[in-house]
Design a protein around this motif. Structure first.
Motif, mmCIF file in Angstrom:
data_model
loop_
_atom_site.group_PDB
_atom_site.id
_atom_site.type_symbol
_atom_site.label_atom_id
_atom_site.label_comp_id
_atom_site.label_asym_id
_atom_site.label_seq_id
_atom_site.Cartn_x
_atom_site.Cartn_y
_atom_site.Cartn_z
ATOM 1 N N PHE A 45 0.829 -1.203 0.000
ATOM 2 C CA PHE A 45 0.000 0.000 0.000
ATOM 3 C C PHE A 45 0.868 1.259 0.000
ATOM 4 O O PHE A 45 0.629 2.190 -0.769
ATOM 5 C CB PHE A 45 -0.934 -0.004 1.216
ATOM 6 C CG PHE A 45 -1.871 1.166 1.272
ATOM 7 C CD1 PHE A 45 -3.040 1.175 0.533
ATOM 8 C CD2 PHE A 45 -1.573 2.270 2.067
ATOM 9 C CE1 PHE A 45 -3.903 2.256 0.577
ATOM 10 C CE2 PHE A 45 -2.433 3.347 2.123
ATOM 11 C CZ PHE A 45 -3.603 3.350 1.377
ATOM 12 N N THR A 46 1.903 1.272 0.852
ATOM 13 C CA THR A 46 2.760 2.462 0.923
ATOM 14 C C THR A 46 3.612 2.623 -0.330
ATOM 15 O O THR A 46 3.856 3.750 -0.768
ATOM 16 C CB THR A 46 3.660 2.441 2.175
ATOM 17 O OG1 THR A 46 4.392 1.227 2.228
ATOM 18 C CG2 THR A 46 2.843 2.590 3.429
ATOM 19 N N LYS A 93 2.670 1.717 -3.356
ATOM 20 C CA LYS A 93 1.733 2.146 -4.392
ATOM 21 C C LYS A 93 1.423 3.637 -4.275
ATOM 22 O O LYS A 93 1.396 4.350 -5.283
ATOM 23 C CB LYS A 93 0.437 1.333 -4.278
ATOM 24 C CG LYS A 93 -0.596 1.653 -5.318
ATOM 25 C CD LYS A 93 -1.830 0.789 -5.128
ATOM 26 C CE LYS A 93 -2.917 1.188 -6.104
ATOM 27 N NZ LYS A 93 -4.157 0.447 -5.852
ATOM 28 N N ARG A 94 1.188 4.107 -3.066
ATOM 29 C CA ARG A 94 0.810 5.501 -2.848
ATOM 30 C C ARG A 94 2.001 6.434 -2.712
ATOM 31 O O ARG A 94 1.859 7.643 -2.826
ATOM 32 C CB ARG A 94 -0.032 5.611 -1.578
ATOM 33 C CG ARG A 94 -1.342 4.874 -1.581
ATOM 34 C CD ARG A 94 -2.481 5.661 -2.185
ATOM 35 N NE ARG A 94 -2.642 6.976 -1.636
ATOM 36 C CZ ARG A 94 -3.418 7.312 -0.630
ATOM 37 N NH1 ARG A 94 -4.145 6.381 -0.047
ATOM 38 N NH2 ARG A 94 -3.502 8.549 -0.203
ATOM 39 N N GLY A 95 3.144 5.886 -2.447
ATOM 40 C CA GLY A 95 4.317 6.720 -2.177
ATOM 41 C C GLY A 95 4.440 6.920 -0.680
ATOM 42 O O GLY A 95 3.500 7.364 -0.033
ATOM 43 N N ARG A 96 5.595 6.577 -0.172
ATOM 44 C CA ARG A 96 5.809 6.558 1.275
ATOM 45 C C ARG A 96 5.445 7.874 1.961
ATOM 46 O O ARG A 96 4.858 7.882 3.032
ATOM 47 C CB ARG A 96 7.272 6.222 1.542
ATOM 48 C CG ARG A 96 7.582 5.919 2.944
ATOM 49 C CD ARG A 96 9.007 5.472 3.059
ATOM 50 N NE ARG A 96 9.253 5.042 4.414
ATOM 51 C CZ ARG A 96 10.339 4.437 4.800
ATOM 52 N NH1 ARG A 96 11.273 4.177 3.919
ATOM 53 N NH2 ARG A 96 10.495 4.090 6.039
ATOM 54 N N ASN A 117 3.276 9.995 0.982
ATOM 55 C CA ASN A 117 1.895 10.378 0.691
ATOM 56 C C ASN A 117 0.870 9.559 1.471
ATOM 57 O O ASN A 117 -0.310 9.599 1.151
ATOM 58 C CB ASN A 117 1.606 10.223 -0.806
ATOM 59 C CG ASN A 117 2.466 11.137 -1.645
ATOM 60 O OD1 ASN A 117 2.776 12.245 -1.237
ATOM 61 N ND2 ASN A 117 2.867 10.661 -2.806
ATOM 62 N N VAL A 118 1.324 8.810 2.462
ATOM 63 C CA VAL A 118 0.423 7.939 3.222
ATOM 64 C C VAL A 118 0.451 8.342 4.694
ATOM 65 O O VAL A 118 1.516 8.468 5.280
ATOM 66 C CB VAL A 118 0.842 6.457 3.099
ATOM 67 C CG1 VAL A 118 -0.019 5.568 3.968
ATOM 68 C CG2 VAL A 118 0.780 6.016 1.663
ATOM 69 N N GLU A 158 -4.859 6.644 6.984
ATOM 70 C CA GLU A 158 -5.199 6.082 5.669
ATOM 71 C C GLU A 158 -4.800 4.610 5.592
ATOM 72 O O GLU A 158 -5.545 3.786 5.070
ATOM 73 C CB GLU A 158 -4.488 6.859 4.555
ATOM 74 C CG GLU A 158 -5.009 8.246 4.335
ATOM 75 C CD GLU A 158 -4.143 9.042 3.369
ATOM 76 O OE1 GLU A 158 -4.707 9.921 2.700
ATOM 77 O OE2 GLU A 158 -2.927 8.786 3.287
ATOM 78 N N ALA A 197 -7.358 1.438 5.110
ATOM 79 C CA ALA A 197 -7.224 0.561 3.947
ATOM 80 C C ALA A 197 -6.948 -0.886 4.336
ATOM 81 O O ALA A 197 -7.460 -1.814 3.706
ATOM 82 C CB ALA A 197 -6.098 1.080 3.043
#
Length: 108
Positions: A61-62, A64-67, A69-70, A74, A78
């Motif tokens: 998850f991190t 995918k979103r960018g470290r 940006n999480v 969130e 998720a």
């Protein structure tokens, strides 16, 4: 300003008594059984690989979103549904049986 309404049939004194859920939780805490159940759950989740799987889900998850940006909130939102779904049925059944056995041994 309006005071809270008293509903017909509602006993004002009942609010002072704990709900069944609160009473059960209190008995679990007082007896030390809640800690034992938490330890058992932790042990079983590690044994079955649940913890490692959840770590992998968090990392994916991190990534995918960018470290940066999480947020923790969130991530928790998720991952929580996935984590609950991944708990094996036999682990749930074992815990439920332990809780039932405890409740049968306690008087309310």
């Amino acid at each position: 300003m309006r005071a809270s309404l008293h509903r017909p049939g509602e006993d004002l004194h009942k609010r002072d008594e704990p709900s069944l859920q609160e009473a059960i939780n209190l008995k679990l805490v007082e007896s030390g059984e809640k800690e034992k159940l938490k330890d058992l759950l932790r042990e079983r989740l590690i044994e079955c690989g649940w913890k490692d799987e959840l770590k992998a889900q968090c990392r994916a998850f991190t990534r995918k979103r960018g470290r940066s940006n999480v947020t923790i909130d969130e991530l928790v939102r998720a991952i929580t549904p996935k984590g609950r779904a991944l708990v094996p049925d036999d682990v749930k059944a074992e815990l439920l049986q332990r809780i039932r056995t405890f409740l049968l041994s306690v008087q309310f």
